[in-house]
Every structure is written in structure tokens, then in C-alpha cells.
Design an enzyme around this catalytic site. Structure first.
Site, mmCIF file in Angstrom:
data_model
loop_
_atom_site.group_PDB
_atom_site.id
_atom_site.type_symbol
_atom_site.label_atom_id
_atom_site.label_comp_id
_atom_site.label_asym_id
_atom_site.label_seq_id
_atom_site.Cartn_x
_atom_site.Cartn_y
_atom_site.Cartn_z
ATOM 1 N N TRP A 104 74.049 96.141 153.014
ATOM 2 C CA TRP A 104 75.037 95.556 153.668
ATOM 3 C C TRP A 104 75.774 96.063 154.657
ATOM 4 C CZ3 TRP A 104 74.530 90.854 152.707
ATOM 5 C CH2 TRP A 104 73.837 90.158 151.581
ATOM 6 N N ASP A 178 84.579 96.733 153.208
ATOM 7 C CA ASP A 178 83.952 95.372 152.816
ATOM 8 C C ASP A 178 84.104 95.624 151.306
ATOM 9 O OD1 ASP A 178 82.389 93.619 151.471
ATOM 10 O OD2 ASP A 178 80.598 93.983 152.864
ATOM 11 N N LYS A 202 81.974 87.083 143.214
ATOM 12 C CA LYS A 202 81.460 88.004 142.442
ATOM 13 C C LYS A 202 82.709 88.047 141.417
ATOM 14 C CE LYS A 202 79.110 89.865 146.242
ATOM 15 N NZ LYS A 202 77.612 89.333 145.867
HETATM 16 N N1 PMP Z 1 78.881 92.476 151.533
HETATM 17 C C1 PMP Z 1 78.365 92.736 150.405
HETATM 18 C C2 PMP Z 1 78.803 94.132 149.781
HETATM 19 C C3 PMP Z 1 77.838 91.732 149.563
HETATM 20 O O1 PMP Z 1 77.326 92.149 148.260
HETATM 21 C C4 PMP Z 1 77.515 90.601 150.286
HETATM 22 C C5 PMP Z 1 76.674 89.458 149.218
HETATM 23 N N2 PMP Z 1 75.939 89.833 148.158
HETATM 24 C C6 PMP Z 1 77.816 90.084 151.602
HETATM 25 C C7 PMP Z 1 78.422 91.331 152.127
HETATM 26 C C8 PMP Z 1 77.531 88.880 152.016
HETATM 27 O O2 PMP Z 1 78.279 88.216 151.591
HETATM 28 P P1 PMP Z 1 78.078 86.445 151.919
HETATM 29 O O3 PMP Z 1 76.969 85.879 151.274
HETATM 30 O O4 PMP Z 1 79.528 85.955 151.256
HETATM 31 O O5 PMP Z 1 78.399 86.373 153.520
#
Ligand code: PMP
Length: 367
Positions: A104, A178, A202
Site C-alpha cells: 500500500w 495511512d 475495516k
Molecule cells: N491503504 C491500506 C492500508 C489499505 O488496506 C487499503 C485497502 N485495502 C487501501 C489503502 C486502499 O483503500 P481503498 O480501496 O479504500 O481506496
């Protein structure tokens, strides 16, 4: 109807009392004659829901008065663009320091490159995202507009258990976190962060809501191209009502916050999360190699536990055995394979106990 134990990484399991209350209020919210989804976001009823939700959230996480809480949309990937659009111009170099801790944060840094210079200050790529680079080893820029860190990597299963103090490392830049996959699972050290963002799907509620906590002094630096609906200063000065916020998701988040309060608050929830994770890691580590988790012990995530069977070809059989016991969504992320159990706030201890029972039985049968 028996509810399964849902180990999905997100959208993820929600507390059953929350779902029951939402179901009961679906057609008529507290005598208003309409459901929450059907209400004007500017009406008296929704204003009440909204105010209570923000107040509860502030109370639970002890959010200081000099932080704004923004209820936005676009998810964490949206924030990967919205953050630089709002913060990159704080300093003339238009540079952001990024710490890479997994999939991520890598994605975040690539998106950041569209808006300014990205400097990778540290990375755990050499250990295939199974460790965390010590903050003392980070190569921080003197002129960064901010430092970005993903404090829980949902895929790799590494978690930052203590946020770094950037000032002690010689940086004046605000730390941007994040926290998508562990927000509300533990307290936040507000004196160490400038901005925290998280997709809701989550620990918080339905997908569609994105929470942003931003320190007052970071408002007002948006690039001219930044859409008004994503300019933090505009969103803040309009109380998250510059455009229509995700009303239903906010309502459910409010019910989740009430549920957390009923559980004893964040400290009590954190204690339960520690116990649940310890139980699962002990089962993995005590399996004599039948199950393996490759993450260094000091940065193992309490929320997302990726693990593998020594005999990878048995993975589909394990998933079948788990499904038969009502243990769902345990398949690992497609980029890493194996298995992954996500143990968010709403996963009860009984769910983890059942998973551990299943693992032990499966190992006895196939070991
Ligand atoms: N950052 C993290 C740590 C995540 O776990 C996720 C989704 N699993 C995201 C970003 C992306 O999130 P979204 O799909 O809501 O844009």
C-alpha cells in the site's frame, strides 16, 4: 440463520448489534418516518446523527481540539492523491518523504509522484516487507512538505507499534499516516502526527466513507487544481457538508463508535485485539512449521495475519475445511498467496478460537 466468522480484510465483518440496530431502523429512524438513507444531509435528524458520530469518535480516540475531523469520500487510494494536492505545496521544493513498508505504501508513493517529488526515505523491500526500517535509519529530507507512513500494511501484515517522533529525528515535516486497516484498534499518538486518514471499510463501517484527521495549521495549502470537494480547508469550513457526505456510512460508523464505547472504549478494544492476535500467532509459531508467518515478531500486525502452510498445495483443502466450520474469507491476497486472517475489532475471540481449533485439527490430520 447462523452468522459465519468473516476474516475478510475489508470490507469486513461488523458488530452484530450494529447490523441489528441498522436493520430495525432501516424503514423508520427513531420515529422520523423515514430511513437514514432517505434523509436530507442538512435536515435536523441527520444533523443530530452527524454531531453525535463526530463527538463519539473524538471522545474515543481523544482527538485534540486543534485537529479537524473530515468525513470524506474517495477511499484511501483517493487520499493518495488528495493528500499531496493539499500538502505538497507547503514547502517550495514540493517534495514528500515516503517510507515504504509494503504494497500500500508503494502504491501511495507512485500516486504521489504525479503531484511532486517523492523521496523514498526508507524501505523494507529487501526483506520482502517482513520487517520495519528503524526510524533512526530513515533518510529524511530537510525540505519535505510531509512524511508519509502506512502504519499497518494490510497485505504484508506489518504494523508500526510506536509512531516515530519526527522532531527527534531532525525533521519539522508533519507525519501523514495511512491508518486504514487499524484505525480505532488502538490509541493514536496525536503529538506525533499531522494528518491521519483511513478508508472506513475495516474497523469503522461501510465502504464509501473516508475519515481524515488534519491538524489546523495544515489547512489552506491546496494546489489550484485540487477539486473543491477535496480541498481540506473547504471541507473543514463547511463541516464536511460542502458536498453531500456518505450519510448512510456515517450513520453506521456512529453505531460502531457506540458499540466500541459499550465495549469499554479504545483501551479495552486494544486489549482484546492483543489477546486475539497473540492466540493466532501462538498457534502458528507452535505448529512446528506446519504453519508459517514470515513477519519479524516486533512488527507483526494485530489486525492482518498472513500465513502459509508449509505444504502450499494443501491451501485449498484448508480453505474448504475452514469454510465447513463457518470460517470465511481466509484466502491470502493474490499477490502473496497462502492464507490471511483479518482480526478487526468486530471479530470476536470465539472466531479466533474456532480458527485455531480448525488449524490444529487440520495439522493433526495432514501433518
Ligand atoms: N491503504 C491500506 C492500508 C489499505 O488496506 C487499503 C485497502 N485495502 C487501501 C489503502 C486502499 O483503500 P481503498 O480501496 O479504500 O481506496
Amino acid at each position: 440463520m447462523a452468522r459465519a466468522h468473516n476474516f475478510s480484510p475489508g470490507p469486513a465483518t461488523l458488530p452484530e448489534p450494529v447490523l441489528r440496530q441498522a436493520a430495525a431502523e432501516m424503514l423508520d429512524w427513531q420515529g422520523s418516518g423515514v430511513g437514514v438513507m432517505e434523509m436530507s444531509h442538512r435536515g435536523r435528524e441527520f444533523a443530530q446523527i452527524f454531531e453525535r458520530t463526530e463527538a463519539r469518535l473524538r471522545e474515543l480516540l481523544a482527538v485534540p481540539a486543534h485537529f479537524r475531523v473530515l468525513f470524506m469520500q474517495g477511499g484511501a487510494i483517493g487520499e493518495n492523491a488528495v493528500v499531496p494536492m493539499n500538502l505538497i505545496a507547503r514547502r517550495p521544493a514540493r517534495r514528500a518523504d515516503h517510507v515504504i513498508t509494503g504494497t500500500w505504501s508503494k502504491k501511495t508513493s507512485r500516486e504521489g509522484e504525479r503531484y511532486g517529488q517523492v523521496h523514498v526515505a526508507a524501505s523494507n523491500e529487501a526483506t520482502r516487507h517482513t520487517t520495519l526500517p528503524a526510524p533512526s535509519s530513515w533518510q529524511l529530507s530537510a525540505d519535505a512538505s510531509y512524511v508519509h507512513l502506512c502504519s499497518n500494511e494490510t497485505i504484508g501484515g506489518v504494523e508500526v507499534h510506536e509512531l516515530p517522533d519526527l522532531r527527534a529525528l531532525g525533521s519539522e515535516a508533519p507525519l501523514v499516516i495511512d491508518a486504514s486497516s487499524h484505525l480505532a484498534s488502538r490509541p493514536i499518538a496525536w503529538d506525533r502526527v499531522g494528518l491521519v486518514y483511513a478508508g472506513a471499510q475495516k474497523n469503522i463501517g461501510p465502504a464509501g466513507l473516508t475519515l481524515v484527521f488534519v491538524r489546523d495549521d495544515l489547512l489552506g495549502h491546496a494546489l489550484p487544481v485540487c477539486p473543491s470537494a477535496f480541498d481540506y480547508a473547504t471541507v473543514a469550513s463547511n463541516g464536511s457538508m460542502f458536498n453531500t457526505p456518505p450519510t448512510w456510512a456515517i450513520y453506521i460508523a456512529g453505531l460502531v463508535f457506540e458499540w466500541i464505547a459499550q465495549q469499554g472504549g479504545i483501551a479495552a478494544i486494544e486489549q482484546r485485539n492483543v489477546e486475539k492476535a497473540a492466540l493466532l500467532y501462538a498457534a502458528i509459531d507452535g505448529s512446528e512449521g506446519f504453519y508459517v508467518n514470515r513477519v519479524a515478531h516486533d512488527c507483526r500486525s494485530r489486525m492482518n495475519v498472513p500465513f502459509f502452510l508449509r505444504e502450499d498445495s494443501l491451501t485449498p483443502a484448508f480453505l474448504d475445511a475452514a469454510r465447513e466450520r463457518g470460517l470465511l474469507q481466509l484466502k491470502g491476497h493474490k499477490s502473496v498467496g497462502g492464507l490471511r486472517a483479518s482480526l478487526y475489532n468486530a471479530m470476536p475471540l470465539a472466531g479466533v478460537q474456532s480458527l485455531v481449533g480448525c488449524m490444529q485439527e487440520f495439522a493433526a490430520h495432514h501433518g
